[in-house]
Design a protein around this motif. Structure first.
Motif, PDB file in Angstrom:
ATOM      1  N   THR A 275      44.494  48.453  54.864  1.00 55.20           N
ATOM      2  CA  THR A 275      45.703  47.924  55.798  1.00 55.20           C
ATOM      3  C   THR A 275      45.335  48.024  57.365  1.00 55.20           C
ATOM      4  OG1 THR A 275      46.642  50.233  55.844  1.00 55.20           O
ATOM      5  CG2 THR A 275      47.472  48.861  54.295  1.00 55.20           C
ATOM      6  N   HIS A 276      44.490  49.177  57.664  1.00 54.37           N
ATOM      7  CA  HIS A 276      43.785  49.265  59.088  1.00 54.37           C
ATOM      8  C   HIS A 276      42.931  48.126  59.281  1.00 54.37           C
ATOM      9  CE1 HIS A 276      42.607  51.604  62.842  1.00 54.37           C
ATOM     10  NE2 HIS A 276      41.495  50.880  62.190  1.00 54.37           N
ATOM     11  N   TYR A 277      41.986  47.916  58.498  1.00 50.39           N
ATOM     12  CA  TYR A 277      41.076  46.895  58.796  1.00 50.39           C
ATOM     13  C   TYR A 277      41.529  45.466  58.955  1.00 50.39           C
ATOM     14  CZ  TYR A 277      36.809  44.459  58.325  1.00 50.39           C
ATOM     15  OH  TYR A 277      35.877  43.575  58.544  1.00 50.39           O
ATOM     16  N   SER A 278      42.503  45.342  57.965  1.00 51.50           N
ATOM     17  CA  SER A 278      43.219  43.884  58.019  1.00 51.50           C
ATOM     18  C   SER A 278      44.047  43.784  59.048  1.00 51.50           C
ATOM     19  CB  SER A 278      43.817  43.747  56.611  1.00 51.50           C
ATOM     20  OG  SER A 278      44.658  44.784  56.364  1.00 51.50           O
ATOM     21  N   PHE A 279      44.828  44.808  59.414  1.00 51.51           N
ATOM     22  CA  PHE A 279      45.565  44.718  60.526  1.00 51.51           C
ATOM     23  C   PHE A 279      44.863  44.424  61.964  1.00 51.51           C
ATOM     24  CE2 PHE A 279      47.545  46.924  64.204  1.00 51.51           C
ATOM     25  CZ  PHE A 279      48.550  46.283  64.336  1.00 51.51           C
ATOM     26  N   VAL A 280      43.870  45.098  62.247  1.00 49.23           N
ATOM     27  CA  VAL A 280      43.054  44.992  63.290  1.00 49.23           C
ATOM     28  C   VAL A 280      42.404  43.857  63.584  1.00 49.23           C
ATOM     29  CG1 VAL A 280      40.941  45.706  64.552  1.00 49.23           C
ATOM     30  CG2 VAL A 280      42.788  47.647  63.821  1.00 49.23           C
ATOM     31  N   ASN A 281      41.806  43.234  62.218  1.00 41.43           N
ATOM     32  CA  ASN A 281      41.137  41.839  62.220  1.00 41.43           C
ATOM     33  C   ASN A 281      42.041  40.794  62.259  1.00 41.43           C
ATOM     34  OD1 ASN A 281      38.223  42.265  62.550  1.00 41.43           O
ATOM     35  ND2 ASN A 281      38.716  43.813  61.065  1.00 41.43           N
ATOM     36  N   VAL A 282      42.908  40.674  61.294  1.00 43.82           N
ATOM     37  CA  VAL A 282      43.706  39.314  61.210  1.00 43.82           C
ATOM     38  C   VAL A 282      44.490  39.067  62.414  1.00 43.82           C
ATOM     39  CG1 VAL A 282      45.722  38.439  59.806  1.00 43.82           C
ATOM     40  CG2 VAL A 282      43.832  39.424  58.635  1.00 43.82           C
ATOM     41  N   PHE A 283      45.355  40.395  63.081  1.00 42.70           N
ATOM     42  CA  PHE A 283      46.074  39.841  64.099  1.00 42.70           C
ATOM     43  C   PHE A 283      45.383  40.198  65.753  1.00 42.70           C
ATOM     44  CE2 PHE A 283      48.718  41.312  60.781  1.00 42.70           C
ATOM     45  CZ  PHE A 283      49.656  40.456  60.627  1.00 42.70           C
ATOM     46  N   GLN A 284      44.000  40.621  65.318  1.00 42.12           N
ATOM     47  CA  GLN A 284      43.240  40.897  66.456  1.00 42.12           C
ATOM     48  C   GLN A 284      44.199  41.778  67.549  1.00 42.12           C
ATOM     49  OE1 GLN A 284      40.017  39.482  67.407  1.00 42.12           O
ATOM     50  NE2 GLN A 284      39.936  39.664  65.069  1.00 42.12           N
ATOM     51  N   TYR A 285      44.317  42.713  67.281  1.00 44.37           N
ATOM     52  CA  TYR A 285      45.444  43.777  67.846  1.00 44.37           C
ATOM     53  C   TYR A 285      44.309  44.254  68.979  1.00 44.37           C
ATOM     54  CZ  TYR A 285      48.613  47.389  69.245  1.00 44.37           C
ATOM     55  OH  TYR A 285      49.321  48.016  69.914  1.00 44.37           O
ATOM     56  N   THR A 286      44.936  44.609  70.080  1.00 43.83           N
ATOM     57  CA  THR A 286      44.280  45.146  71.150  1.00 43.83           C
ATOM     58  C   THR A 286      45.272  46.116  71.739  1.00 43.83           C
ATOM     59  OG1 THR A 286      44.952  43.153  72.738  1.00 43.83           O
ATOM     60  CG2 THR A 286      42.552  43.701  71.973  1.00 43.83           C
ATOM     61  N   ILE A 287      44.700  47.329  72.089  1.00 45.62           N
ATOM     62  CA  ILE A 287      45.555  48.384  72.351  1.00 45.62           C
ATOM     63  C   ILE A 287      46.797  48.201  73.309  1.00 45.62           C
ATOM     64  CG2 ILE A 287      44.279  49.552  74.290  1.00 45.62           C
ATOM     65  CD1 ILE A 287      45.756  51.221  70.884  1.00 45.62           C
ATOM     66  N   ASP A 288      47.719  48.605  73.327  1.00 42.49           N
ATOM     67  CA  ASP A 288      48.921  48.359  74.042  1.00 42.49           C
ATOM     68  C   ASP A 288      49.746  47.088  73.770  1.00 42.49           C
ATOM     69  OD1 ASP A 288      48.493  50.866  75.204  1.00 42.49           O
ATOM     70  OD2 ASP A 288      47.508  49.893  77.006  1.00 42.49           O
ATOM     71  N   ASP A 289      49.341  46.180  72.663  1.00 42.53           N
ATOM     72  CA  ASP A 289      49.886  45.124  72.284  1.00 42.53           C
ATOM     73  C   ASP A 289      51.320  45.591  71.579  1.00 42.53           C
ATOM     74  OD1 ASP A 289      48.220  43.254  73.040  1.00 42.53           O
ATOM     75  OD2 ASP A 289      47.673  42.811  71.183  1.00 42.53           O
ATOM     76  N   VAL A 290      52.242  44.926  71.630  1.00 41.93           N
ATOM     77  CA  VAL A 290      53.605  45.201  70.847  1.00 41.93           C
ATOM     78  C   VAL A 290      53.434  44.142  69.718  1.00 41.93           C
ATOM     79  CG1 VAL A 290      56.066  45.157  70.803  1.00 41.93           C
ATOM     80  CG2 VAL A 290      54.811  45.927  72.925  1.00 41.93           C
ATOM     81  N   HIS A 291      53.553  44.945  68.462  1.00 44.19           N
ATOM     82  CA  HIS A 291      53.420  44.157  67.167  1.00 44.19           C
ATOM     83  C   HIS A 291      54.860  44.273  66.630  1.00 44.19           C
ATOM     84  CE1 HIS A 291      51.812  42.884  63.271  1.00 44.19           C
ATOM     85  NE2 HIS A 291      52.305  43.940  62.790  1.00 44.19           N
ATOM     86  N   PHE A 292      55.313  43.069  66.425  1.00 42.08           N
ATOM     87  CA  PHE A 292      56.505  42.775  65.621  1.00 42.08           C
ATOM     88  C   PHE A 292      56.788  42.146  64.528  1.00 42.08           C
ATOM     89  CE2 PHE A 292      60.991  40.495  66.514  1.00 42.08           C
ATOM     90  CZ  PHE A 292      61.634  41.258  65.216  1.00 42.08           C
ATOM     91  N   CYS A 293      56.558  42.760  63.370  1.00 45.72           N
ATOM     92  CA  CYS A 293      56.877  42.392  61.966  1.00 45.72           C
ATOM     93  C   CYS A 293      57.976  42.598  61.550  1.00 45.72           C
ATOM     94  CB  CYS A 293      55.861  43.431  61.127  1.00 45.72           C
ATOM     95  SG  CYS A 293      56.178  42.901  59.315  1.00 45.72           S
ATOM     96  N   THR A 294      58.794  41.305  61.328  1.00 41.86           N
ATOM     97  CA  THR A 294      60.361  41.190  61.050  1.00 41.86           C
ATOM     98  C   THR A 294      60.558  41.604  59.540  1.00 41.86           C
ATOM     99  OG1 THR A 294      60.097  38.855  60.192  1.00 41.86           O
ATOM    100  CG2 THR A 294      60.236  39.214  62.619  1.00 41.86           C
ATOM    101  N   ALA A 295      59.593  41.838  58.781  1.00 43.40           N
ATOM    102  CA  ALA A 295      59.909  42.130  57.340  1.00 43.40           C
ATOM    103  C   ALA A 295      60.678  43.481  57.220  1.00 43.40           C
ATOM    104  CB  ALA A 295      58.524  42.450  56.667  1.00 43.40           C
ATOM    105  N   ASP A 296      61.323  43.792  56.194  1.00 43.00           N
ATOM    106  CA  ASP A 296      62.091  45.327  55.646  1.00 43.00           C
ATOM    107  C   ASP A 296      61.120  45.896  55.319  1.00 43.00           C
ATOM    108  OD1 ASP A 296      65.247  45.854  55.208  1.00 43.00           O
ATOM    109  OD2 ASP A 296      63.732  47.164  54.125  1.00 43.00           O
ATOM    110  N   ILE A 297      61.035  47.196  55.559  1.00 46.48           N
ATOM    111  CA  ILE A 297      60.118  48.197  55.144  1.00 46.48           C
ATOM    112  C   ILE A 297      60.321  48.398  53.507  1.00 46.48           C
ATOM    113  CG2 ILE A 297      59.615  50.607  55.157  1.00 46.48           C
ATOM    114  CD1 ILE A 297      59.834  50.479  58.044  1.00 46.48           C
ATOM    115  N   GLY A 298      61.250  47.904  52.972  1.00 47.32           N
ATOM    116  CA  GLY A 298      61.655  47.908  51.690  1.00 47.32           C
ATOM    117  C   GLY A 298      60.660  47.075  50.739  1.00 47.32           C
TER     118      GLY A 298
END
Ligand code: WT7
Length: 637
Positions: A275-298
């Motif tokens: 999950t870490h590897y795919s998160f960082v690469n697919v979304f190209q996350y850079t530190i301090d970005d705000v990531h908003f996933c609208t899904a339910d945690i369920g």
């Protein structure tokens, strides 16, 4: 945090992909090296798909919460881990730093221990979208308990089925949950569920809505009361439980072709790394970005891309309690504006529903913070893709079309935002380490372009499911039997001349209704419970907003009934037995179903009738009673 394994160009991607296939063990162990381990693994991988058996980072010891929280405390303690936006925009939002998250998770971990929860115990969580849901899940992980989160749209019966299947002796819930203008009485639903689960020892109740609830003496405990009795100094000193790489982290129930949902099991280390590897690469996350996933945690999307992927990366994860259309259809855009969201990850069904409101909801909303858009849960149609691209992304944000499943743990096929090419309606290329292929009905690999086949994987990745809880044979039969030595996804797909995958949808009896996964057999079981109904067959048909909707062909027992009354009773039963998220949009009463001489229902014909494709119904001569098809066509809804 810096991610040295973040892919930065198409060329980079090609090289890394090549390496990952040449030597998967080296590839994944290089990535796993960047995490916090109590003890490193002594063997990277052991696997065979026919059993199936998959083990990653064998002998490794860790606790996922030390990777999602503690390791960020050194340089990043005051950064927001969670931004929480409540249902009602007038209620104050919350920002929870990594330091605060650490404290709360330790407190709740201590509470759970006090209640008697031990390593390996299953804990069912039925809560709304509040930070305490994330805290509860992480507190379980902290003490090595296995969480089983149940989406708030499921009924009491669905909860009790899941509690029984996992034999969960502990439940964490809320008094109620806000959902748009409504309050859902979660605790009352849990009470109802527990009438058939007398083995449940403790129910921990978080007070959210102040709805009146009945507390059962000896069983039910208020979260705030027991938390306030807990000494924080001691709680913060208790070390996290040392877990084996392959110890289960959670169970998440999902529908398949069988009548009952299966408990998909994910384990600590492999799921974390993936999950870490795919998160960082697919979304190209850079530190301090705000990531908003609208899904339910369920759902798995929330597990992987609200909780574990983002938090393991030290990211800021925005959680939203409400719905996209309340108090108005500009809710997402207000949140993006208010919290300067950089990454927005949502579902095609939400996009299509917002499209019907036009452009007024965008007025006076500053969306310039957005850098990346994401889509998940079902194929995104061209029109929705372009609308999303133009109006949310202002034609400057890449859209990642992320294909994956509850069973895969994380994203397997997707473009990498701004790094690999995008193509509307195509999930495009597999991530490094993912060896996808297409098979034909006869078990041959499809090498031609633009030919639809069964989407399979031929090598394990760290995030693949390990089993279905309590029934390993079911796991084997469902995913590893149809094609020898391959994981079968249940989806159809084709590849274009660039090697880009386009997912065409499920090829089994699983529907995707508003992105929610529902098995037709589950729906039929409930419909058939009605005393006036003999049998039924459920298929999906194309729906403008939901993607797919339910069409039920129903045989009643000849009792004269007003059809609409019977329809209402069927839908009432679906809501009671599965949950309010399931409703049959079309119910047609028929005198019989098209069956082969051996008694098998010809769903192919029913699917075509439901879609209105009335020419070319295929061969109907093998039917027991070909005349029934004419009757069904005449009565089409
Ligand atoms: C099924 C899995 C993936 C997390 C949420 C759903 C469909 C998912 C896509 C996509 C086309 C997609 C597939 C898959 N699906 N993402 N980007 N394009 N189809 O998880 O409930 O386990 O459902 O969702 O049919 O098999 P899930």
């Amino acid at each position: 945090m810096h991610y040295p394994y973040q892919i930065k160009s198409l060329e980079d991607y090609r090289n890394i992909y090549e390496r990952s296939v040449q030597d998967p063990e080296l590839f994944w162990s290089d990535i796993a090296d960047h995490f916090t381990w109590r003890k490193k693994w002594n063997r990277v991988l052991q696997w065979e798909f026919h059993t199936p058996k998959v083990e990653w980072f064998i002998g490794g010891k860790l606790n996922i919460t030390e990777n999602c929280i503690d390791r960020h405390l050194i340089h990043h303690a005051d950064a927001p881990a969670i931004i929480w936006e409540p249902n009602d925009p007038n209620e104050k939002f919350r920002k929870i730093s990594y330091r605060e998250l650490h404290r709360e998770v330790c407190m709740v971990a201590a509470v759970l221990r006090k209640l008697g929860v031990k390593k390996g115990d299953r804990v069912c969580i039925y809560m709304g979208m509040i930070p305490e849901l994330t805290i509860a899940a992480l507190a379980c992980a902290r003490i090595g308990a296995i969480h089983s989160i149940v989406f708030g749209g499921f009924s009491a019966e669905s909860i009790s089925d899941r509690i029984q299947d996992a034999h969960a002796e502990f439940v964490i819930c809320c008094d109620g949950a806000y959902r748009g203008s409504k309050i859902i009485d979660l605790k009352a639903i849990v009470d109802d569920a527990l009438t058939s689960c007398s083995f449940v020892k403790k129910v921990l109740v978080y007070q959210r809505t102040k709805t009146e609830v009945t507390m059962h003496t000896g069983r039910d405990v208020w979260w705030h009361e027991i938390r306030n009795e807990t000494d924080s100094v001691t709680a913060l000193q208790i070390p996290a439980e040392e877990m084996d790489s392959e110890d289960p982290l959670f169970i998440l129930y999902t529908s398949g072709s069988t009548g009952k949902p299966k408990g998909v099991v994910h384990t600590c280390a492999g799921y974390m790394v993936y999950t870490h590897y795919s998160f960082v690469n697919v979304f190209q996350y850079t530190i301090d970005d705000v990531h908003f996933c609208t899904a339910d945690i369920g759902w798995i999307t929330g597990h992987s891309y609200i909780i574990y992927g983002p938090l393991s990366a030290g990211a800021t994860s925005l959680m939203f309690e409400g719905i996209p259309t309340w108090p108005d259809a500009g809710r997402f855009w207000s949140i993006v504006d208010k919290h300067q969201v950089n990454i927005l990850y949502t579902a095609p069904t939400a996009i299509r529903s917002l499209m019907t409101f036009g452009l007024v909801p965008f007025q006076n909303k500053n969306l310039s913070s957005l850098k990346v858009l994401g889509s998940v849960g079902e194929p995104i149609n061209e029109e929705a893709w372009h609308w999303y691209h133009e109006h949310a992304g202002k034609n400057k944000c890449p859209i990642v079309d992320t294909w994956w499943q509850t069973e895969t743990g994380g994203i397997l096929i997707s473009n990498l935002a701004g790094v690999t090419p995008e193509k509307p309606t195509f999930a495009t290329l597999p991530l490094p380490g993912i060896q996808a292929l297409l098979m034909d009905e006869d078990g041959h690999v499809i090498t031609e372009n633009n030919k639809i086949g069964y989407l399979c994987m031929k090598f394990p990745w760290p995030g693949i499911m390990r089993t279905t809880y309590g029934n390993h044979e079911l796991c084997r039969r469902t995913y590893f039997e149809k094609f020898t030595d391959l994981y079968f996804t249940g989806d159809g797909a084709f590849r274009d001349e660039n090697g880009f995958y386009r997912i065409t949808g499920r090829v089994d009896d699983v529907l995707k209704i508003s992105g929610h996964r529902i098995g037709t057999a589950e729906v039929e079981n409930v419909i058939n419970m009605h005393p006036d109904i003999v049998e039924s067959a459920v298929v999906g048909y194309h729906h403008e907003i939901k993607g797919q909707a339910i069409y039920a062909f129903v045989v009643n027992n000849g009792h004269k009934r007003i059809e609409n009354e019977l329809r209402n009773e069927i839908n009432h039963n679906l809501s009671e037995h599965i949950g309010p998220i399931v409703k049959a949009d079309k119910i047609q009463f028929v005198s019989g179903l098209p069956k082969t001489r051996s008694g098998k229902i010809m769903r192919r014909i029913l699917r075509k009738i439901a879609e209105g494709e009335l020419e070319n119904l295929g061969d109907t001569t093998t039917l027991l009673d070909p005349a029934i098809v004419e009757e069904i066509i005449k009565g089409r809804q």
